[in-house]
Design an enzyme around this catalytic site. Structure first.
Site, PDB file in Angstrom:
ATOM      1  N   GLY A  19      29.274 -50.230  -8.491  1.00 32.77           N
ATOM      2  CA  GLY A  19      28.778 -51.206  -9.442  1.00 32.77           C
ATOM      3  C   GLY A  19      28.674 -52.569  -8.796  1.00 32.77           C
ATOM      4  N   GLY A  21      29.047 -56.882 -10.026  1.00 33.92           N
ATOM      5  CA  GLY A  21      29.360 -57.798 -11.117  1.00 33.92           C
ATOM      6  C   GLY A  21      29.283 -59.229 -10.638  1.00 33.92           C
ATOM      7  N   GLY A  22      29.919 -60.093 -11.408  1.00 32.94           N
ATOM      8  CA  GLY A  22      29.885 -61.509 -11.107  1.00 32.94           C
ATOM      9  C   GLY A  22      30.388 -61.829  -9.701  1.00 32.94           C
ATOM     10  CE1 TYR A  23      35.371 -62.700  -5.503  1.00 37.36           C
ATOM     11  CE2 TYR A  23      35.065 -60.515  -4.575  1.00 37.36           C
ATOM     12  CZ  TYR A  23      35.583 -61.791  -4.487  1.00 37.36           C
ATOM     13  OH  TYR A  23      36.292 -62.159  -3.382  1.00 37.36           O
ATOM     14  N   GLY A  24      30.482 -59.688  -6.899  1.00 37.75           N
ATOM     15  CA  GLY A  24      29.730 -59.077  -5.809  1.00 37.75           C
ATOM     16  C   GLY A  24      29.673 -57.587  -6.029  1.00 37.75           C
ATOM     17  CE  LYS A  25      24.689 -54.535  -3.716  1.00 39.56           C
ATOM     18  NZ  LYS A  25      23.735 -54.197  -2.654  1.00 39.56           N
ATOM     19  CE  LYS A  40      36.323 -56.066  -9.239  1.00 38.59           C
ATOM     20  NZ  LYS A  40      36.426 -56.980 -10.382  1.00 38.59           N
ATOM     21  CG  ASP A 136      34.810 -62.607 -18.431  1.00 35.43           C
ATOM     22  OD1 ASP A 136      34.217 -62.633 -19.538  1.00 35.43           O
ATOM     23  OD2 ASP A 136      34.264 -62.170 -17.395  1.00 35.43           O
TER      24      ASP A 136
HETATM   25  P1  ADP Z   1      31.987 -57.720 -13.921  1.00 33.01           P
HETATM   26  O1  ADP Z   1      31.964 -58.950 -13.066  1.00 33.01           O
HETATM   27  O2  ADP Z   1      30.703 -57.442 -14.648  1.00 33.01           O
HETATM   28  O3  ADP Z   1      33.203 -57.600 -14.796  1.00 33.01           O
HETATM   29  P2  ADP Z   1      33.086 -56.200 -11.774  1.00 33.01           P
HETATM   30  O4  ADP Z   1      32.635 -56.871 -10.532  1.00 33.01           O
HETATM   31  O5  ADP Z   1      34.485 -56.423 -12.218  1.00 33.01           O
HETATM   32  O6  ADP Z   1      32.074 -56.487 -12.932  1.00 33.01           O
HETATM   33  O7  ADP Z   1      32.899 -54.642 -11.638  1.00 33.01           O
HETATM   34  C1  ADP Z   1      31.615 -54.029 -11.655  1.00 33.01           C
HETATM   35  C2  ADP Z   1      31.744 -52.561 -11.986  1.00 33.01           C
HETATM   36  O8  ADP Z   1      32.519 -51.890 -11.005  1.00 33.01           O
HETATM   37  C3  ADP Z   1      32.488 -52.316 -13.300  1.00 33.01           C
HETATM   38  O9  ADP Z   1      31.613 -52.303 -14.384  1.00 33.01           O
HETATM   39  C4  ADP Z   1      33.111 -50.961 -13.075  1.00 33.01           C
HETATM   40  O10 ADP Z   1      32.190 -49.939 -13.416  1.00 33.01           O
HETATM   41  C5  ADP Z   1      33.364 -50.917 -11.600  1.00 33.01           C
HETATM   42  N1  ADP Z   1      34.778 -51.247 -11.300  1.00 33.01           N
HETATM   43  C6  ADP Z   1      35.347 -52.475 -11.205  1.00 33.01           C
HETATM   44  N2  ADP Z   1      36.659 -52.397 -10.913  1.00 33.01           N
HETATM   45  C7  ADP Z   1      36.951 -51.081 -10.821  1.00 33.01           C
HETATM   46  C8  ADP Z   1      38.164 -50.331 -10.553  1.00 33.01           C
HETATM   47  N3  ADP Z   1      39.334 -50.938 -10.316  1.00 33.01           N
HETATM   48  N4  ADP Z   1      38.073 -48.991 -10.538  1.00 33.01           N
HETATM   49  C9  ADP Z   1      36.904 -48.367 -10.791  1.00 33.01           C
HETATM   50  N5  ADP Z   1      35.749 -49.002 -11.055  1.00 33.01           N
HETATM   51  C10 ADP Z   1      35.753 -50.342 -11.067  1.00 33.01           C
END
Ligand code: ADP
Length: 290
Positions: A19, A21-25, A40, A136
């Site tokens: 996935g 998100g705001g932080y990166g991949k 992350k 958040d």
């Molecule tokens: P956001 O900034 O949108 O909250 P994140 O960067 O935290 O998104 O995470 C993006 C995606 O990665 C999440 O929607 C989730 O599906 C997956 N993810 C994040 N952290 C974990 C984790 N600890 N274990 C499994 N999947 C994760």
């Protein structure tokens, strides 16, 4: 080390991406010890500066609770900021509620999801030193571990909390649209009660499976209208309910649960319960379900 992380994700290959998100991949990986992790990765040049990254690490290294996603390690190398978290194999609450993860949450599991994440937040607010306001809370930041235990994740936006009774003033409103405390939005005064508001929205999502904003309408407003239409116990609410639980025979504590959610989203922060008060109420509802 960086090389280990690189190897554990096949050189950060797309195949290992889970996935972004705001932080990166975010990548899936396995450490040499056999532990599955979510990695992350933020490349330099992203909005987030090194200072914020260090703050996040310091926060997370202090925080351990069974309803929080633990930080396993971190790495600052080759112009990259990398955070390594425990891997949550059962996805986010949002994925469950939208039917995307294949995990169906019945009423009792939803109550447990609410109680567990409320306990995680209580820990952040009242037991972590120094206290932490998450900032958040939303259904994408609550993940399910291998036992379907809810775990609150993503402290990328959290800051060290000051005394919860006199929240400090920050210059910028952060959070996810639909979950942001209206009082914080107006005054920029951030307290634990801002998390309580966001958590109330999460509780309404657990009941309705709807997103907080759909077709320009806010879930809090919609539920309030539905409740005003009630002549009989929860008749109007029935229309708002997630069809997946609507026909279940035994929704013990449903009305009380919605009532609690609506207290959490009161306009005025002073009218909202604290997280630990909420935990007590949710425990009572769960006892009635056993
Ligand atoms: P956001 O900034 O949108 O909250 P994140 O960067 O935290 O998104 O995470 C993006 C995606 O990665 C999440 O929607 C989730 O599906 C997956 N993810 C994040 N952290 C974990 C984790 N600890 N274990 C499994 N999947 C994760």
């Amino acid at each position: 080390s960086y090389d280990e992380l690189k190897k554990s994700t096949n050189n950060f290959s797309e195949k290992n991406e889970i996935g972004s998100g705001g932080y990166g991949k975010v990548y899936r990986g396995m450490l040499p010890s056999g532990l599955f992790v979510a990695i992350k990765r933020s490349q330099q040049g992203s909005k987030q500066g090194g200072h914020e990254f260090k703050t996040e690490i310091e926060l997370l290294s202090r925080v351990h609770h069974k309803n929080l996603v633990g930080l396993v390690g971190f790495c600052f190398e080759q112009g990259e900021q990398i955070l390594v978290y425990e891997f949550m194999p059962n996805g986010t609450l949002r994925e469950s509620l939208s039917g995307k993860s294949g995990i169906y949450l019945d009423w009792k599991m939803r109550l447990r999801a609410a109680l567990g994440s409320a306990r995680g937040l209580t820990y952040l607010h009242e037991l972590a030193i120094p206290p932490i306001i998450h900032r958040d809370i939303n259904t994408r930041n609550i993940l399910l571990d291998e036992n379907l235990t809810p775990r609150v994740a993503d402290f990328g936006l959290s800051k060290l909390g000051s005394d919860s009774s006199n929240g400090h003033v920050s210059t910028q409103v952060k959070g996810t649209p639909g979950y942001i405390d209206p009082e914080y939005y107006m005054t920029q005064k951030l307290t634990n009660k801002s998390d309580v508001y966001s958590f109330g929205v999460v509780m309404l999502e657990l009941v309705t499976a709807k997103l907080p904003i759909e077709k320009g309408k806010h879930i809090v407003h919609e539920v309030r209208m539905a409740m005003d239409k009630n002549d009989e116990e929860c008749y109007g609410l029935g229309n708002m309910m997630d069809p997946a639980i609507r026909n279940a025979a035994n929704l013990v504590g449903f009305v009380r649960f919605v009532d609690l959610a609506m207290q959490c989203v009161e306009e005025s922060a002073a009218d909202r319960p604290t997280m630990s008060e909420l935990v007590k109420e949710l425990e009572t509802i769960i006892l009635q379900n056993d």
